[in-house]
Design an enzyme around this catalytic site. Structure first.
Site, mmCIF file in Angstrom:
data_model
loop_
_atom_site.group_PDB
_atom_site.id
_atom_site.type_symbol
_atom_site.label_atom_id
_atom_site.label_comp_id
_atom_site.label_asym_id
_atom_site.label_seq_id
_atom_site.Cartn_x
_atom_site.Cartn_y
_atom_site.Cartn_z
ATOM 1 N N HIS A 38 -0.268 -19.027 -5.144
ATOM 2 C CA HIS A 38 -0.671 -20.158 -4.288
ATOM 3 C C HIS A 38 -1.367 -21.209 -5.142
ATOM 4 O O HIS A 38 -1.230 -22.419 -4.899
ATOM 5 C CB HIS A 38 -1.635 -19.692 -3.192
ATOM 6 C CG HIS A 38 -1.009 -18.778 -2.186
ATOM 7 N ND1 HIS A 38 -1.326 -17.446 -2.101
ATOM 8 C CD2 HIS A 38 -0.106 -19.011 -1.212
ATOM 9 C CE1 HIS A 38 -0.637 -16.889 -1.125
ATOM 10 N NE2 HIS A 38 0.119 -17.811 -0.571
ATOM 11 N N GLN A 62 6.328 -15.168 13.173
ATOM 12 C CA GLN A 62 7.275 -14.787 12.131
ATOM 13 C C GLN A 62 7.207 -13.297 11.771
ATOM 14 O O GLN A 62 7.853 -12.862 10.836
ATOM 15 C CB GLN A 62 7.121 -15.672 10.893
ATOM 16 C CG GLN A 62 5.865 -15.463 10.068
ATOM 17 C CD GLN A 62 5.739 -16.529 8.984
ATOM 18 O OE1 GLN A 62 5.451 -17.692 9.256
ATOM 19 N NE2 GLN A 62 5.964 -16.140 7.737
HETATM 20 O O1 PAF Z 1 5.552 -18.613 2.941
HETATM 21 C C1 PAF Z 1 4.631 -18.441 3.768
HETATM 22 O O2 PAF Z 1 3.516 -18.094 3.429
HETATM 23 C C2 PAF Z 1 4.905 -18.670 5.254
HETATM 24 O O3 PAF Z 1 6.185 -18.260 5.595
HETATM 25 C C3 PAF Z 1 4.659 -20.126 5.694
HETATM 26 C C4 PAF Z 1 5.619 -21.084 5.005
HETATM 27 C C5 PAF Z 1 3.222 -20.508 5.383
HETATM 28 C C6 PAF Z 1 4.877 -20.253 7.211
HETATM 29 O O4 PAF Z 1 4.008 -19.432 7.917
#
Ligand code: PAF
Length: 283
Positions: A38, A62
Site C-alpha cells: 500500500h 465483496q
Molecule cells: O483491492 C482492494 O483492497 C479492494 O478490493 C478495494 C479496491 C479497496 C475495494 O474494496
C-alpha cells in the site's frame, strides 16, 4: 492528515478544493491493514496529485464468505500512523451504513468478466468491488486512482468499468511489492504462520518458473506452462491447495492456447494453511 468519516464531509472538502484550480486529487482505495505494498501505491499517488486521499473500508459486499470477512485483519491506528508518516493529506474511513444505507439496491457489475477466474471462485466478489469503487469515485471525485497489479483481474475490471461508464478518473497501476523471499505483500499474509509463510513462496516460485520456461526455453504452449505451475504448487506439500491457475489475455481475460507476448496474464490462487492467497504476473 485529516480524518474524514462521512460522505458529506468528503464532498464539502472536494468542493473547497475545486476553488483552487491547480489542486488535483489522487485516491488510493484500500481495505486497511496497510503494508509496504500500500505504501508504494500511496507514494505513487503523491507523485500524481497535489492531494492524496486514502480510503479505508472493509467492504462487506465483496466477501462471499462471512468467516473471511470476520477474520480479515483490521489495524486502524497503525494504518493512520503509516498514512501520516507517508504524507497523506486525507484519510477517509466511512462506516458501513454510510456506504450501504438501509434500502441500498444498486450495484455495478462488469458483466461476464466478473464471473471468470477469481469471480468463479468467489461469486459476487467483483460486483462488490466494482460497486464500492464506483461509490468511492462518486464521493471522492479523484483525478487519479491508484491500484496494484497484484489483483490483476480487479485492475482489468476497473479499467473496463471506467471506460464503459465514462468515469472521469485516470487509473494508475503500480507493480506488485514482494518481500525479500518473493512473497507478494498482502494484508492476508499476517494470517500465515511460519510454516505457511514458507509454503506460500510456492506461488511466486510457480510464476518465476513460467517466466523461465517462456523466456529461456521458448515454451509458449499454455497447457505445458500450467502443468509447470501445478507441479510448483503441489511440491510445496501438505496444507497447500491450488484453487486455480489460468493463463489469459490481458485485454479480454479469455483463456489463451499460446502465450501472446505483451498480452498475457498468469493468475494463481491457492490456499496455504487455510489462508487464500492470489498472485499474478504479466508476460
Ligand atoms: O483491492 C482492494 O483492497 C479492494 O478490493 C478495494 C479496491 C479497496 C475495494 O474494496
Amino acid at each position: 492528515m485529516e480524518v474524514i468519516e462521512t460522505i458529506a464531509q468528503m464532498r464539502e472538502l472536494r468542493r473547497a478544493m475545486r476553488l483552487t484550480p491547480e489542486t488535483t486529487l489522487a485516491l488510493v482505495p484500500t481495505m486497511g491493514a496497510l503494508h509496504k505494498g500500500h505504501g508504494r501505491l500511496i507514494q505513487r499517488a503523491l507523485t500524481l496529485a497535489t492531494n492524496v486521499v486514502v480510503s479505508s473500508f472493509v467492504n462487506p459486499l465483496q466477501f462471499n464468505d462471512s468467516r473471511d470477512l470476520a477474520s480479515y485483519p483490521r489495524t486502524p491506528e497503525q494504518d493512520q500512523d503509516i498514512c501520516k508518516k507517508l504524507g497523506v493529506h486525507y484519510y477517509f474511513m466511512p462506516k458501513p451504513e454510510e456506504i450501504y444505507p438501509p434500502g441500498f439496491l444498486t450495484t455495478v457489475n462488469v458483466s461476464h468478466l466478473s464471473k471468470k477466474l477469481e469471480g468463479a471462485s468467489r461469486p459476487g466478489h467483483f460486483r462488490g468491488v466494482c460497486t464500492v469503487v464506483t461509490k468511492l469515485f462518486n464521493i471522492v471525485q479523484p483525478d487519479f486512482a491508484v491500484f496494484g497489479h497484484k489483483d490483476a483481474q480487479q485492475l482489468v475490471l476497473i479499467r473496463h468499468m471506467v471506460r464503459d461508464l465514462a468515469m472521469d478518473v485516470e487509473i494508475v497501476a503500480v507493480p506488485t511489492e514482494r518481500d525479500k523471499n518473493g512473497l507478494a505483500l498482502s494484508s492476508r499474509n499476517v494470517l500465515l504462520d511460519d510454516d505457511g509463510r514458507r509454503k506460500a513462496l510456492c506461488l511466486n516460485r510457480a510464476l518465476r518458473r513460467v517466466h523461465f520456461l517462456v523466456k529461456k526455453q521458448g515454451i509458449t504452449h499454455v497447457g505445458e506452462l500450467l502443468q509447470a505451475v501445478r507441479s510448483a504448487i503441489n511440491s510445496a506439500g501438505d496444507g497447500v491447495e491450488l484453487d486455480y491457475a489460468h493463463i489469459v489475455s490481458r485485454m479480454t481475460l479469455e483463456e489463451l492456447n499460446h502465450v501472446e507476448r505483451g498480452n498475457t496474464l498468469v493468475l494463481i490462487a491457492a490456499r496455504v494453511g487455510g489462508v487464500r492467497l492470489i498472485d499474478s504476473t504479466r508476460l
